[in-house]
Design an enzyme around this catalytic site. Structure first.
Site, short mmCIF file in Angstrom:
data_model
loop_
_atom_site.label_atom_id
_atom_site.label_comp_id
_atom_site.label_asym_id
_atom_site.label_seq_id
_atom_site.Cartn_x
_atom_site.Cartn_y
_atom_site.Cartn_z
N TYR A 29 1.50 -14.90 8.16
CA TYR A 29 1.40 -13.44 8.08
C TYR A 29 0.83 -13.09 6.71
O TYR A 29 0.24 -13.95 6.05
CB TYR A 29 2.82 -12.89 8.33
N ARG A 51 -10.17 -2.13 10.08
CA ARG A 51 -9.44 -2.02 8.81
C ARG A 51 -8.35 -3.09 8.79
O ARG A 51 -7.18 -2.82 9.03
CB ARG A 51 -8.84 -0.61 8.69
N LYS A 92 0.82 -11.09 14.37
CA LYS A 92 1.85 -10.09 14.70
C LYS A 92 2.66 -10.55 15.90
O LYS A 92 3.88 -10.39 15.95
CB LYS A 92 1.20 -8.73 15.01
N GLU A 97 -3.19 -2.00 16.10
CA GLU A 97 -3.04 -2.60 14.77
C GLU A 97 -4.36 -2.59 14.03
O GLU A 97 -5.40 -3.03 14.56
CB GLU A 97 -2.55 -4.05 14.96
N ASP A 98 -4.34 -2.12 12.83
CA ASP A 98 -5.46 -2.21 11.90
C ASP A 98 -6.77 -1.62 12.44
O ASP A 98 -7.85 -2.18 12.25
CB ASP A 98 -5.65 -3.66 11.43
N ASP A 109 1.40 0.50 14.76
CA ASP A 109 2.23 -0.15 13.75
C ASP A 109 1.94 0.37 12.35
O ASP A 109 2.84 0.49 11.52
CB ASP A 109 1.93 -1.66 13.82
N ASP A 110 0.67 0.66 12.07
CA ASP A 110 0.30 1.07 10.72
C ASP A 110 0.75 2.50 10.41
O ASP A 110 1.02 2.83 9.26
CB ASP A 110 -1.22 0.94 10.54
N ASN A 158 -1.68 -4.21 1.51
CA ASN A 158 -1.74 -5.65 1.79
C ASN A 158 -3.19 -6.12 1.79
O ASN A 158 -4.09 -5.33 2.06
CB ASN A 158 -1.13 -5.92 3.17
O1 LIG Z 1 0.16 -6.67 8.40
C1 LIG Z 1 0.88 -6.30 7.47
O2 LIG Z 1 1.33 -7.05 6.61
C2 LIG Z 1 1.30 -4.86 7.40
C3 LIG Z 1 0.29 -4.03 8.08
O3 LIG Z 1 0.41 -3.68 9.23
C4 LIG Z 1 -0.95 -3.75 7.37
O4 LIG Z 1 -1.04 -3.94 6.15
O5 LIG Z 1 -1.90 -3.33 8.04
MG LIG Z 2 -1.46 -3.39 10.15
#
Ligand SMILES: O=C([O-])CC(=O)C(=O)O
Ligand SMILES: [Mg+2]
Length: 616
Positions: free
Chosen positions: A164, A217, A235, A307-308, A330-331, A472
């Protein structure tokens, strides 16, 4: 026809590229599979969220539908060793070796899973380069899934940074070079009009959670296009390791609409479409087809975690699908829930209530505005005051400075609720001086932006400044743990999105917390799945935050921590799952009836255990 419980073992048909009648398959050795033609007779265990795992007395609680005894098949010999879901390598016993045609295919030694684990962790530790550790872990996942999860669960604090953030970020950047085998589904513009067909190619039919990205992103690293696949894969590994959701029901997906990253477009090893990103109607149509194909193929209760995605698409997709699909960003939402949990917990250290605090954010995208909104909502619930009122305690700074009312016209819609009355302020430092926040939160995706001046200003305003550097991976963190402690003379309460080692300052050891959505989404997802929840509601996020905050012990507080350690994450996830499910039942959104009495016990009973099963 009943198959004796002995000698049965399921493998997914798709791995072999064949689709054969279940009854026939059960009676054949796997060598017969290969001779059968694609699509001969198809009647797979669609809709059964369990498959053969239930036959071994595991994980039955979360299942909805009965298992047909013949929805199983035989794998043996070499194929069994090549099937990561069932392979145990040298741990196959003498009897299993005889029963499953493994004699001679393995060296004579028989190792326990514990000994295999000991060997693997030593191997991983021998690699000095983090990316090599990552690749060794991915190879293990591809070879022996149970050993992978056992290793990850038993060494979670050591291995989380590998599978991760931060190492997964580097893996995505180099995905083209390290790519070995597909670990999820790729849906590109080339598949437009055929997405349902693509979903059917995935070997597992009973999917309960999808994590999907379009790679625009990735963490704070920007547009990594198709190479973002590392994120859904990572994830979902956490869904299983941290939340106990079975790996067979998890599906990582990357949607490839091109990339605007010129470096990737010029890279001969780039794995994605070599074109600029599709936008507007073309993008919306592909996503629409994806969302309806997923629902058509997996039903109403498939959980889709976005996600992202880049800001504009993230907000739009969430608002477009939140009332028609079981979706979770999630973000926006996961990060909000984990940060709120830390803030609730921090009250034990700094005193007062949330309503007594003033919050300043650097970064007004998904994470920033998502967290801000959830804080305002929590204060409203607690104080029975309007959300609009509570938003006024929360200020955001973006690349153009403090978000204030005079900028309202030119602001994107998700920033507008935060445009309060104030004269323009250009820099973060000036914003700190003007707003006098008690809490400073970094969600900018830009590293090193909490400078010495900024942290010192926070420390001059507050006895115990709360500083959260959430971006991150580590390279993008707004400041390091060491900087936060040193520049505040050891007074800061600090947490970050990616992990930092403990810091010694003036002879005292400071342990930074990790405010990462990994605390929330695995347990949150488990709660949703086990209760048959049909929609995500903001109150479930608040319930998850409170559940996580309640897991912080006095011992943790004594160390200045506002998050519990990841070592107890399975227990934490069971508690989060229980509170989320309870809220869902209360809201009438849970379809699994009757409601289990003890939801924590029930959550625990649903959790996947990676211990080997006997195949005799
Ligand atoms: O993935 C991770 O560590 C946390 C998160 O969702 C991100 O930074 O987009
Ligand atoms: Mg994320």
């Amino acid at each position: 026809m009943m198959i004796p419980r002995r000698k049965i073992l399921k493998i997914g048909t798709g791995f072999l590229g064949t689709r054969v009648d279940r009854k026939v398959r059960t009676l054949m050795g796997d060598s017969t599979f290969k001779d059968m033609k694609n699509g001969e007779i198809e009647s797979q265990n669609s809709g059964v969220a369990g498959g053969v795992e239930d036959m071994y007395g595991e994980d039955t609680a979360a299942q909805d539908q009965p298992i047909t005894p013949w929805a199983i098949s035989v794998a043996s010999g070499h194929t069994l060793l090549r099937d990561p879901r069932h392979n145990k390598g040298t741990a196959f016993t003498e009897k299993e070796r005889d029963a499953h045609y493994l004699r001679g295919l393995l060296p004579p030694v028989i190792l326990s899973q514990e000994l295999q684990e000991k060997k693997m962790i030593q191997n991983i530790r021998n690699y000095e380069v983090p990316l090599q550790k990552y690749m060794a872990m991915m190879d293990l996942q591809e070879r022996n899934e149970r050993l992978f999860y056992k290793l990850l669960i038993d060494n979670v604090e050591e291995l989380l940074p590998i599978v991760y953030t931060p190492v997964v970020g580097e893996a995505c950047q180099k995905y083209g070079s390290i790519f070995r085998r597909p670990q999820g589904l790729y849906i590109s513009l080339k598949e437009k009009g055929r997405i349902l067909e693509v979903l059917k190619n995935w070997p597992e039919k009973s999917i309960q959670v999808i994590v999907v990205t379009d790679g625009e992103r990735i963490l704070g690293l920007g547009d990594l296009g198709c190479q973002g696949m590392g994120i859904p894969v990572g994830k979902l590994a956490l869904y299983t390791a941290l939340g106990g959701v079975r790996p067979s029901v998890c599906l990582p997906i990357t949607i490839d609409v091109g990339t605007n990253n010129q470096k990737l477009l010029d890279d001969e090893f780039y794995i994605g479409l070599k074109q600029k990103r599709a936008t507007g109607q073309e993008y919306a149509e592909l996503l629409e087809e994806f969302m309806s194909a997923v629902k058509q193929n997996y039903g109403e209760k498939i959980l889709i975690q976005f996600e992202d995605f880049a800001n504009h698409n993230a907000f739009e997709l969430l608002s477009k699908y939140r009332n028609s699909h079981l979706v979770f960003n999630d973000d926006i939402q996961g990060t909000a829930s984990v940060v709120l949990a830390g803030l609730i917990a921090s009250l034990k250290l700094v005193g007062g209530t949330l309503a007594d605090h003033t919050f300043l954010f650097l970064g007004a995208g998904e994470a920033g505005t998502g967290i801000a909104e959830l804080i305002a909502l929590e204060i409203s619930k607690k104080t029975k005051t309007p959300v609009e009122e509570n938003r006024k305690k929360i200020w955001l700074v973006d690349s153009k400075g403090l978000i204030v009312s005079s900028r309202k016209e030119s602001l994107q819609h998700f920033k507008q609720p935060w445009a309060h009355e104030h004269e323009p302020v250009k820099s973060l430092l000036d914003a700190v001086k003007a707003i006098k926040p008690t809490v400073l939160i970094g969600t900018s995706g830009v590293g090193k932006t909490f400078t010495k001046d900024v942290v010192e200003a926070m420390a001059s305003l507050n006895k115990k400044p709360l500083i959260l550097a959430l971006s991150n991976p580590t390279s993008q963190a707004e400041c390091t743990a060491e900087e936060a402690y040193a520049w505040s003379e050891g007074r800061a309460i600090f947490a970050s999105g990616s992990p930092f080692d403990p810091v010694e300052y003036n002879g005292k050891l400071y342990v930074p917390g990790q405010a990462n959505n990994a605390y929330i989404f695995p347990g949150f997802g488990l709660g949703i799945i086990m209760s048959g929840t049909i929609r995500v509601h903001d109150d479930m996020l608040l319930a998850a935050s409170e559940a996580l905050a309640a897991q912080v012990t006095q011992e943790n507080y004594d160390k200045g921590l506002i998050y519990p350690p990841f070592t107890s994450i399975r227990k934490i996830s069971a508690n989060i799952a229980a509170k989320v499910a309870a809220k869902s039942y209360e809201l009438g959104l849970a379809s699994r009836l009757p409601r289990p009495k003890d939801l924590v016990k029930y959550a625990e009973s649903c959790m996947y255990s990676p211990t080997y099963r006997s195949y005799l």
